[in-house]
Write a protein that holds these residues in place. Structure first.
Motif, mmCIF file in Angstrom:
data_model
loop_
_atom_site.group_PDB
_atom_site.id
_atom_site.type_symbol
_atom_site.label_atom_id
_atom_site.label_comp_id
_atom_site.label_asym_id
_atom_site.label_seq_id
_atom_site.Cartn_x
_atom_site.Cartn_y
_atom_site.Cartn_z
ATOM 1 N N HIS A 12 0.844 -1.191 0.000
ATOM 2 C CA HIS A 12 0.000 0.000 0.000
ATOM 3 C C HIS A 12 0.882 1.245 0.000
ATOM 4 C CE1 HIS A 12 -3.640 -2.376 0.972
ATOM 5 N NE2 HIS A 12 -2.764 -3.169 1.554
ATOM 6 N N GLU A 16 1.285 5.663 -1.743
ATOM 7 C CA GLU A 16 0.749 6.845 -2.395
ATOM 8 C C GLU A 16 0.198 6.593 -3.795
ATOM 9 O OE1 GLU A 16 4.414 8.392 -0.045
ATOM 10 O OE2 GLU A 16 3.552 6.475 -0.661
ATOM 11 N N LYS A 17 0.743 5.660 -4.505
ATOM 12 C CA LYS A 17 0.355 5.456 -5.905
ATOM 13 C C LYS A 17 -0.721 4.390 -6.094
ATOM 14 C CE LYS A 17 3.404 8.410 -7.443
ATOM 15 N NZ LYS A 17 2.985 9.677 -8.061
ATOM 16 N N ARG A 18 -1.012 3.644 -5.067
ATOM 17 C CA ARG A 18 -1.990 2.557 -5.226
ATOM 18 C C ARG A 18 -3.421 3.106 -5.196
ATOM 19 N NH1 ARG A 18 -2.246 -3.368 -2.175
ATOM 20 N NH2 ARG A 18 -4.268 -3.965 -3.043
ATOM 21 N N LYS A 19 -4.236 2.649 -6.123
ATOM 22 C CA LYS A 19 -5.607 3.153 -6.253
ATOM 23 C C LYS A 19 -6.654 2.088 -5.958
ATOM 24 C CE LYS A 19 -4.132 7.201 -7.478
ATOM 25 N NZ LYS A 19 -4.228 8.349 -6.548
ATOM 26 N N TYR A 22 -6.475 2.462 0.576
ATOM 27 C CA TYR A 22 -6.934 3.480 -0.379
ATOM 28 C C TYR A 22 -8.450 3.624 -0.336
ATOM 29 C CZ TYR A 22 -8.304 5.753 -4.687
ATOM 30 O OH TYR A 22 -8.900 6.600 -5.589
ATOM 31 N N LEU A 53 4.799 0.924 0.799
ATOM 32 C CA LEU A 53 5.939 1.222 -0.077
ATOM 33 C C LEU A 53 7.196 1.556 0.705
ATOM 34 C CD1 LEU A 53 4.205 3.381 -2.855
ATOM 35 C CD2 LEU A 53 5.221 1.113 -3.128
ATOM 36 N N LYS A 82 1.506 10.182 4.766
ATOM 37 C CA LYS A 82 2.039 10.336 3.407
ATOM 38 C C LYS A 82 0.969 10.084 2.362
ATOM 39 C CE LYS A 82 6.967 9.253 3.929
ATOM 40 N NZ LYS A 82 8.059 8.405 3.391
ATOM 41 N N ILE A 83 0.164 9.042 2.601
ATOM 42 C CA ILE A 83 -0.916 8.734 1.664
ATOM 43 C C ILE A 83 -1.948 9.847 1.666
ATOM 44 C CG2 ILE A 83 -2.771 7.109 1.104
ATOM 45 C CD1 ILE A 83 -1.057 4.905 2.347
ATOM 46 N N SER A 110 -0.837 12.770 -0.363
ATOM 47 C CA SER A 110 -0.842 12.526 -1.810
ATOM 48 C C SER A 110 -2.249 12.598 -2.396
ATOM 49 C CB SER A 110 -0.232 11.160 -2.113
ATOM 50 O OG SER A 110 -1.094 10.106 -1.733
ATOM 51 N N LEU A 111 -3.253 12.409 -1.560
ATOM 52 C CA LEU A 111 -4.645 12.370 -2.043
ATOM 53 C C LEU A 111 -5.378 13.698 -1.927
ATOM 54 C CD1 LEU A 111 -5.708 8.915 -0.550
ATOM 55 C CD2 LEU A 111 -5.227 9.434 -2.952
#
Length: 205
Positions: free
Chosen positions: A79, A81-84, A89, A115, A199-200, A203-204
């Motif tokens: 899991h 920042e880039k996982r959708k 998420y 990550l 961090k996540i 990013s969102l």
């Protein structure tokens, strides 16, 4: 599997010292309860899990044939920042959209990989190669939480008092990765869950 086989067959041993394979917790799918250790006997049956296991066996075989070191890292999802998709998420997405979150198996215990855990593990392995030709390590975060506890951790980042969740009970048997082997041999210290969740969130938003 064929791609991995071709890669290992044609690898130039003069240009490689360490081969790292990204494996998965799915390999342990026959063990529904308890702690998952690297030494457990596994019987993967789904195509994805079987492919991971076969690739591990190929890597072990070729480390002996060509005399280079190989490592298989078994992750519990990844899991970040880039996982959708995935639990983390989906909770963030529902909260940001003010939607109800459907949680499956609220009391099932989870130890997720992020990550940051992956990158930390890679840095440690590159700095210090394992002693054996072939080694398996479980790698994940430190915290073990239920899905409802993950929801509350994320909810608290937004300082929300009310929750919007719907529970679906499917299978609450719990099995989590034992990361003691990698932690002990490499002094692995995952970032705190809060740091990774922040961090996540950043990013969102």
């Amino acid at each position: 599997i064929l791609i991995q086989k071709n890669l290992l067959e044609n690898i130039n041993i003069k240009s490689i010292k360490l081969f790292i394979f990204f494996s998965s917790i799915s390999i342990y799918e026959n063990q529904k309860k308890g702690i998952l250790n690297e030494t457990n006997i596994v019987y993967p049956t789904t195509p994805y899990a079987k492919s991971k296991f076969e690739c591990e066996k190929l890597l072990k075989k070729f480390t002996k044939i060509k005399n280079f070191k190989g490592v298989s890292l078994r992750f519990s999802g990844v899991h970040g920042e880039k996982r959708k998709d995935g639990l983390v998420y989906n909770i963030f997405d529902d909260i940001l959209k003010n939607k109800e979150t459907i949680l499956k198996n609220q009391n099932k215990k989870l130890r997720l990989t992020f990550l940051d855990d992956v990158s930390s593990a890679l840095k440690l392995l590159i700095t210090k190669y394992p002693k054996n030709l072939f080694t398996i390590y479980n790698v994940s975060g430190k915290e073990i939480l239920t899905s409802i506890e993950f929801y509350n951790k994320i909810k608290n980042l937004f300082k929300l008092k009310k929750i919007k969740i719907k529970i679906k009970i499917i299978d609450e048997n719990s099995s989590v990765l034992n990361i003691k082997k990698f932690t002990k041999e490499y002094k692995f210290k995952p970032l705190s869950l809060r740091t990774k969740l922040l961090k996540i969130k950043k990013s969102l938003i």
